[in-house]
Each structure stands twice: as C-alpha cells, then as structure tokens.
Design a protein around this motif. Sequence first.
Motif, mmCIF file in Angstrom:
data_model
loop_
_atom_site.group_PDB
_atom_site.id
_atom_site.type_symbol
_atom_site.label_atom_id
_atom_site.label_comp_id
_atom_site.label_asym_id
_atom_site.label_seq_id
_atom_site.Cartn_x
_atom_site.Cartn_y
_atom_site.Cartn_z
ATOM 1 N N SER A 123 49.848 48.005 43.236
ATOM 2 C CA SER A 123 49.241 47.072 44.182
ATOM 3 C C SER A 123 49.786 46.840 45.389
ATOM 4 C CB SER A 123 48.782 45.960 43.262
ATOM 5 O OG SER A 123 48.386 44.846 43.841
ATOM 6 N N ASN A 197 38.099 36.805 42.010
ATOM 7 C CA ASN A 197 38.333 37.558 43.337
ATOM 8 C C ASN A 197 37.014 37.395 43.853
ATOM 9 O OD1 ASN A 197 39.612 39.803 41.217
ATOM 10 N ND2 ASN A 197 40.877 38.977 42.766
ATOM 11 N N LEU A 198 37.235 37.496 45.411
ATOM 12 C CA LEU A 198 36.298 37.213 46.213
ATOM 13 C C LEU A 198 34.815 37.789 46.128
ATOM 14 C CD1 LEU A 198 35.676 35.517 48.825
ATOM 15 C CD2 LEU A 198 36.251 37.566 50.092
ATOM 16 N N SER A 214 33.960 28.538 46.900
ATOM 17 C CA SER A 214 35.021 27.975 47.585
ATOM 18 C C SER A 214 36.012 29.019 48.302
ATOM 19 C CB SER A 214 36.015 27.321 46.327
ATOM 20 O OG SER A 214 35.086 26.345 45.751
ATOM 21 N N PHE A 216 39.195 29.383 49.964
ATOM 22 C CA PHE A 216 40.462 28.958 49.686
ATOM 23 C C PHE A 216 41.440 28.721 50.981
ATOM 24 C CE2 PHE A 216 40.078 31.003 45.479
ATOM 25 C CZ PHE A 216 39.355 30.045 44.827
ATOM 26 N N ARG A 229 41.999 40.518 54.448
ATOM 27 C CA ARG A 229 42.219 41.320 53.529
ATOM 28 C C ARG A 229 41.882 42.758 53.864
ATOM 29 N NH1 ARG A 229 45.064 37.786 52.288
ATOM 30 N NH2 ARG A 229 45.365 36.946 50.459
ATOM 31 N N ARG A 290 44.748 28.786 47.988
ATOM 32 C CA ARG A 290 45.378 28.894 46.714
ATOM 33 C C ARG A 290 46.502 29.538 46.775
ATOM 34 N NH1 ARG A 290 42.112 34.147 44.158
ATOM 35 N NH2 ARG A 290 43.122 35.192 45.685
ATOM 36 N N ASP A 293 48.624 32.852 47.725
ATOM 37 C CA ASP A 293 47.907 33.695 48.753
ATOM 38 C C ASP A 293 48.742 33.987 49.881
ATOM 39 O OD1 ASP A 293 45.967 34.219 47.205
ATOM 40 O OD2 ASP A 293 44.436 32.939 48.340
HETATM 41 N N1 UFG Z 1 39.137 33.849 48.020
HETATM 42 C C1 UFG Z 1 38.335 32.935 48.432
HETATM 43 N N2 UFG Z 1 37.576 32.218 47.369
HETATM 44 C C2 UFG Z 1 37.558 32.921 46.143
HETATM 45 C C3 UFG Z 1 38.248 34.001 45.970
HETATM 46 C C4 UFG Z 1 39.108 34.575 47.000
HETATM 47 O O1 UFG Z 1 38.363 32.196 49.508
HETATM 48 O O2 UFG Z 1 36.892 32.432 45.352
HETATM 49 C C5 UFG Z 1 39.920 34.455 49.148
HETATM 50 C C6 UFG Z 1 41.335 34.696 49.056
HETATM 51 O O3 UFG Z 1 41.973 33.180 49.317
HETATM 52 C C7 UFG Z 1 42.041 35.787 49.936
HETATM 53 C C8 UFG Z 1 40.699 36.913 49.814
HETATM 54 O O4 UFG Z 1 39.507 35.824 49.488
HETATM 55 O O5 UFG Z 1 42.131 35.158 51.190
HETATM 56 C C9 UFG Z 1 40.677 37.638 48.983
HETATM 57 O O6 UFG Z 1 41.144 37.189 47.509
HETATM 58 P P1 UFG Z 1 40.876 38.136 46.011
HETATM 59 O O7 UFG Z 1 41.438 37.047 45.060
HETATM 60 O O8 UFG Z 1 39.574 38.875 46.049
HETATM 61 O O9 UFG Z 1 42.104 39.020 46.551
HETATM 62 P P2 UFG Z 1 43.561 38.951 46.582
HETATM 63 O O10 UFG Z 1 44.120 39.651 47.870
HETATM 64 O O11 UFG Z 1 44.245 37.685 46.426
HETATM 65 O O12 UFG Z 1 44.303 39.805 45.405
HETATM 66 C C10 UFG Z 1 43.789 41.134 45.272
HETATM 67 C C11 UFG Z 1 43.962 41.351 43.601
HETATM 68 C C12 UFG Z 1 45.226 41.490 43.138
HETATM 69 C C13 UFG Z 1 46.158 42.346 44.015
HETATM 70 C C14 UFG Z 1 45.893 41.988 45.439
HETATM 71 C C15 UFG Z 1 46.733 42.944 46.192
HETATM 72 O O13 UFG Z 1 43.261 40.667 42.888
HETATM 73 O O14 UFG Z 1 45.421 42.106 41.913
HETATM 74 O O15 UFG Z 1 44.546 42.002 45.898
HETATM 75 O O16 UFG Z 1 46.973 42.550 47.467
HETATM 76 F F1 UFG Z 1 47.407 42.182 43.631
#
Ligand code: UFG
Length: 347
Positions: A123, A197-198, A214, A216, A229, A290, A293
């Motif tokens: 990852s 996840n988003l 929401s 974050f 991302r 969050r 992040d």
């Molecule tokens: N976000 C929101 N609201 C939500 C969910 C997410 O605003 O309800 C935002 C987060 O703050 C972030 C973006 O959307 O800026 C993406 O968040 P995700 O949770 O979809 O993904 P992440 O990048 O945090 O994490 C993902 C996987 C992990 C992995 C990571 C690798 O969930 O398992 O990518 O970078 F490790």
Amino acid sequence: MNILLTGGAGYIGSHTAVELINEGHEVIVVDNYSNSSPEIISRIGKVAGRLAAYDADAGDEEKMRQVFLKHKIDAVVHFAGYKAVAESVQQPLKYYENNLSSLIATLKTMKAFGVDTIIFSSSATVYGTSQTAPFDEGMGTGCTNPYGWTKLMCEQVLRDVAKAETGFTAVILRYFNPVGAHESGLLGEDPKGIPNNLMPYIQQVASGKLGKLSIFGNDYDTKDGTGIRDYIHVVDLAKGHVKALQYAQEHRGMEVFNLGTGKGYSVLEVVRAFERANGVEIPYQITARRKGDVAESYADVSKAQVVLGWKAGKTLEDMCRDAWNWQKQNPEGYKNSGRMQRQAKGL
Ligand code: UFG
C-alpha cells in the motif's frame, strides 16, 4: 499458469481473478470470507468463467498444503489480510498476527512445494507522512498505524526471503486508492458497516443510505484545502497484477512498483466528479481533519510504465460511473443477492 490468489474473493482479488481468467490462466482462490462472501466466487464465474475456490485461511498451513497438493501452483498473488486502518489502531495484535502469519504460512507452503513466485499487495501508506508527493519507489518509508506497519513488515519479509533463496521472485505492488467496480456491475467494493473510505461513503450517500458526507478538513495546503489522493480504477489495478506476473516470469529477486494513475484529485473534486458523472447530488459538511491523514498522496508511476509496460487507462469519471452502477445494482452489496450459494469447497 495455475495462479493461487489468497484473499481472492476480496475487492481487489476478485477483480484480479477476472483479469487473470480472461488472460487464459487457471485461478485458484483461497479465502476465509472474513470480509467477503462465497457469492463473489459465483459472480467471478459469471463474469469470466470457471475457477476453483477453497474456504480456508491462508494462515492455516495444513489447509494451504492441501490446496497445493490438489493443484500444481505456478505463482501466488497474496491479497489476504485485514485492511481497516482505524481498527488496526484499536486492535494491533489482530493485525500483526493475521497479516504476518498469513504471508509466512503462504511462503512456507510455497517453499515446501518449490513455488518461487509471489506478487504481494502492499500500500502507498508505507510512504508515511514525511515524504512529499509524488512518491517514488526509492523513497524512504514509515507508517502511522499498525495496518501500514504490517504491509511494511511483509515487504521486509519478502526482501529477506528473496535474498536468501536463489531463484525466488517477489513483486511488491504499492496500491494507491483503488475505487470503482467492474463494468458489469457484478463485482465491486462491499464494506462492512459504515464505510471508512471516501468513494464507498459517497456511493452510500448517493443511494440515500447515509445522510451526508463528512469531508475531513478543508485547511490542508492543497488547491482547495481538502486532501489529495491518487484514485485508481480497480480494473486498471487488476490489470497491473497481470503485468506483474508476466514480469515475474522473466526476473528474479524482489522489485517494488507503485500502482496509481500519477494524478491527484481533491476530496471536493471527487464529489463534483461523482455528481457530474451520475447526475446525483452529494450533500456534505466540512468537519475536522482525520488523524493520520496526509495532505497529498499520489504516485510517481514511471517505474511501472517503463518496466512493467503498464499504465492506468480509466478516468475519474469512469471510476465514479462504475462505482455508482455497482451501488445501484447491489444496494446491500453481496448480501440478499438471491443466490447466496456456497460454491466454494471446504477442505
Ligand atoms: N475522506 C473524507 N471523508 C470520508 C472518508 C475520506 O473526507 O468519509 C477523505 C480523507 O480525509 C482523504 C480522502 O478522503 O483525504 C481519501 O480517504 P480514504 O479513506 O478513501 O483513503 P486513504 O487515502 O485515507 O486510505 C487509503 C486506504 C488505506 C491505504 C491508503 C494508502 O484506505 O488502506 O489509502 O494511501 F493505506
């Protein structure tokens, strides 16, 4: 080739199974269905054709041995593992035990049967918080949560095994943010409970299951203040595994590749793209950041392009369209699909 997919009924595993079957490979899935369902095996069958599946834990050496006795395995793609970041902070031992033991049991079984090729699901989280995007494979690593550490530890295990065993090949794939679904609408992401996840969260807001998204934080140092991302269509990601297996046929040792698009989109851009692609409205509110992040995460994809000859082709619009198509066709995910038959064989 006969390819064993541990965790092959999961979100990325199931899409990879389809691409491998489409390429003419025999696919053998080992999955304990802890975060998936046997229904997925029949869906893969519907989309792509025949495969074998066993209801077993990849960490169970005896069951793995039985699978290797039944099938002459040529290569393994190791997806099996827990993946919820927040849960890993609350239950670190569960994550360290499961994610490490399933890889180790898989490697021990491979060694016992003379199988020397493994593709591993890692990852982008291993780039941690101290690097600046775009992340390239040569950058330093570090993690903010136990889930991420299990990925990094597994990478280290593979690095050491590749050093110790001549002829061994480990290809480590660092996924960025996989989203979307198979265009048939038969396969997609099916998170348990409220999505973390988003994209799955947006899908459930669109369907009316959840009230509003929401976001974050909107005070990051990014173009619109929201997090950036590298979202990649899960089918592009799956095709990356096919290329990695081809590469592994011709190379020995360990190699790491980023699988992303190389493009970063903000949370607000994803919301707008989803609304535009699907003609729906996504109500949202801005909330606090969050914990854990990073502001920006996106890949340098040049290594995968040059060495694997792989490049993601699908757009953010494709991702949003396919994600919504899956959600509409499967409002309860794989549950209540009306065909919950246990096709997978026990051992
Ligand atoms: N976000 C929101 N609201 C939500 C969910 C997410 O605003 O309800 C935002 C987060 O703050 C972030 C973006 O959307 O800026 C993406 O968040 P995700 O949770 O979809 O993904 P992440 O990048 O945090 O994490 C993902 C996987 C992990 C992995 C990571 C690798 O969930 O398992 O990518 O970078 F490790």
